[in-house]
Design a protein around this motif. Sequence first.
Motif, PDB file in Angstrom:
ATOM      1  N   TRP A 119       9.120  -7.331  -3.329  1.00  0.00           N
ATOM      2  CA  TRP A 119       8.350  -6.286  -2.660  1.00  0.00           C
ATOM      3  C   TRP A 119       7.696  -5.427  -3.735  1.00  0.00           C
ATOM      4  O   TRP A 119       8.356  -4.980  -4.664  1.00  0.00           O
ATOM      5  N   VAL A 120       6.382  -5.212  -3.609  1.00  0.00           N
ATOM      6  CA  VAL A 120       5.610  -4.462  -4.589  1.00  0.00           C
ATOM      7  C   VAL A 120       4.821  -3.379  -3.858  1.00  0.00           C
ATOM      8  O   VAL A 120       4.311  -3.618  -2.751  1.00  0.00           O
ATOM      9  N   ASN A 121       4.705  -2.216  -4.464  1.00  0.00           N
ATOM     10  CA  ASN A 121       3.919  -1.132  -3.868  1.00  0.00           C
ATOM     11  C   ASN A 121       2.457  -1.546  -3.739  1.00  0.00           C
ATOM     12  O   ASN A 121       1.922  -2.245  -4.594  1.00  0.00           O
ATOM     13  N   LEU A 122       1.829  -1.092  -2.660  1.00  0.00           N
ATOM     14  CA  LEU A 122       0.412  -1.354  -2.443  1.00  0.00           C
ATOM     15  C   LEU A 122      -0.412  -0.318  -3.194  1.00  0.00           C
ATOM     16  O   LEU A 122      -0.983   0.608  -2.614  1.00  0.00           O
ATOM     17  N   ASP A 123      -0.432  -0.463  -4.503  1.00  0.00           N
ATOM     18  CA  ASP A 123      -1.211   0.414  -5.367  1.00  0.00           C
ATOM     19  C   ASP A 123      -1.656  -0.402  -6.577  1.00  0.00           C
ATOM     20  O   ASP A 123      -1.532  -1.634  -6.581  1.00  0.00           O
ATOM     21  N   GLU A 124      -2.142   0.263  -7.591  1.00  0.00           N
ATOM     22  CA  GLU A 124      -2.688  -0.434  -8.759  1.00  0.00           C
ATOM     23  C   GLU A 124      -1.657  -1.313  -9.477  1.00  0.00           C
ATOM     24  O   GLU A 124      -2.038  -2.253 -10.184  1.00  0.00           O
ATOM     25  N   THR A 125      -0.355  -1.059  -9.296  1.00  0.00           N
ATOM     26  CA  THR A 125       0.655  -1.905  -9.944  1.00  0.00           C
ATOM     27  C   THR A 125       0.584  -3.348  -9.430  1.00  0.00           C
ATOM     28  O   THR A 125       0.964  -4.275 -10.141  1.00  0.00           O
ATOM     29  N   LEU A 126       0.071  -3.525  -8.228  1.00  0.00           N
ATOM     30  CA  LEU A 126      -0.084  -4.867  -7.677  1.00  0.00           C
ATOM     31  C   LEU A 126      -1.032  -5.710  -8.532  1.00  0.00           C
ATOM     32  O   LEU A 126      -0.834  -6.914  -8.701  1.00  0.00           O
ATOM     33  N   PHE A 136      -6.707 -13.357  -7.009  1.00  0.00           N
ATOM     34  CA  PHE A 136      -6.930 -12.007  -7.528  1.00  0.00           C
ATOM     35  C   PHE A 136      -8.016 -11.232  -6.766  1.00  0.00           C
ATOM     36  O   PHE A 136      -7.812 -10.070  -6.416  1.00  0.00           O
ATOM     37  N   PRO A 137      -9.179 -11.837  -6.445  1.00  0.00           N
ATOM     38  CA  PRO A 137     -10.179 -11.093  -5.675  1.00  0.00           C
ATOM     39  C   PRO A 137      -9.678 -10.692  -4.284  1.00  0.00           C
ATOM     40  O   PRO A 137     -10.085  -9.664  -3.740  1.00  0.00           O
ATOM     41  N   ILE A 138      -8.791 -11.497  -3.725  1.00  0.00           N
ATOM     42  CA  ILE A 138      -8.225 -11.179  -2.409  1.00  0.00           C
ATOM     43  C   ILE A 138      -7.325  -9.953  -2.532  1.00  0.00           C
ATOM     44  O   ILE A 138      -7.341  -9.056  -1.681  1.00  0.00           O
ATOM     45  N   VAL A 139      -6.543  -9.895  -3.608  1.00  0.00           N
ATOM     46  CA  VAL A 139      -5.681  -8.737  -3.862  1.00  0.00           C
ATOM     47  C   VAL A 139      -6.529  -7.479  -3.990  1.00  0.00           C
ATOM     48  O   VAL A 139      -6.207  -6.435  -3.406  1.00  0.00           O
ATOM     49  N   GLN A 140      -7.615  -7.569  -4.739  1.00  0.00           N
ATOM     50  CA  GLN A 140      -8.494  -6.408  -4.906  1.00  0.00           C
ATOM     51  C   GLN A 140      -9.062  -5.945  -3.569  1.00  0.00           C
ATOM     52  O   GLN A 140      -9.080  -4.751  -3.267  1.00  0.00           O
ATOM     53  N   THR A 141      -9.507  -6.883  -2.737  1.00  0.00           N
ATOM     54  CA  THR A 141     -10.056  -6.552  -1.422  1.00  0.00           C
ATOM     55  C   THR A 141      -8.972  -5.957  -0.528  1.00  0.00           C
ATOM     56  O   THR A 141      -9.214  -4.988   0.199  1.00  0.00           O
ATOM     57  N   LEU A 142      -7.772  -6.520  -0.595  1.00  0.00           N
ATOM     58  CA  LEU A 142      -6.652  -5.990   0.181  1.00  0.00           C
ATOM     59  C   LEU A 142      -6.407  -4.522  -0.146  1.00  0.00           C
ATOM     60  O   LEU A 142      -6.264  -3.689   0.753  1.00  0.00           O
ATOM     61  N   LEU A 143      -6.367  -4.190  -1.407  1.00  0.00           N
ATOM     62  CA  LEU A 143      -6.142  -2.800  -1.825  1.00  0.00           C
ATOM     63  C   LEU A 143      -7.260  -1.879  -1.342  1.00  0.00           C
ATOM     64  O   LEU A 143      -7.011  -0.733  -0.969  1.00  0.00           O
TER      65      LEU A 143
END
Length: 146
Positions: A119-126, A136-143
């Motif tokens: 489990w990881v915080n939904l912030d820049e640490t992701l 990676f682009p999906i992670v950026q869009t998710l955030l």
Amino acid sequence: MSDYPTESSDFAVQVVGAAIVDSLDGPRQILVARRSAPEALAGLWEFPGGKVEPEETCEQALQRELSEELGIESILGQEISGPLMQGWQLNDRAAMRVWTSEISAGNPQPLQDHSELRWVNLDETLLELDWIPADFPIVQTLLETL
């Protein structure tokens, strides 16, 4: 980026993935999975999921994959829209559609294809995790969208 895909695509393999969050109503954390295979991807982080079988809808395939890989049932939320009709390009042959999801039953375990869940915080640490490059682009869009 538009909420609706604008470019057509025709990938032979449709893949689905889940951005499993602690709560669809007020997400603060996401469950990420570390690949154990194939060797080229081992050790990298990804969204759990897999390939859609011919007789399945994308949503059915995602529920099946989450059960097989993590031993959970889930409620699907919104799709994280990609730039293509089939979602996000993974390689020359495959594209992935990704949905937010919340666990409705079961305790997630790395049953198939993964060596670790976290489990990881939904912030820049992701963004600091070593993601599969196509994810990676999906992670950026998710955030940006959550």
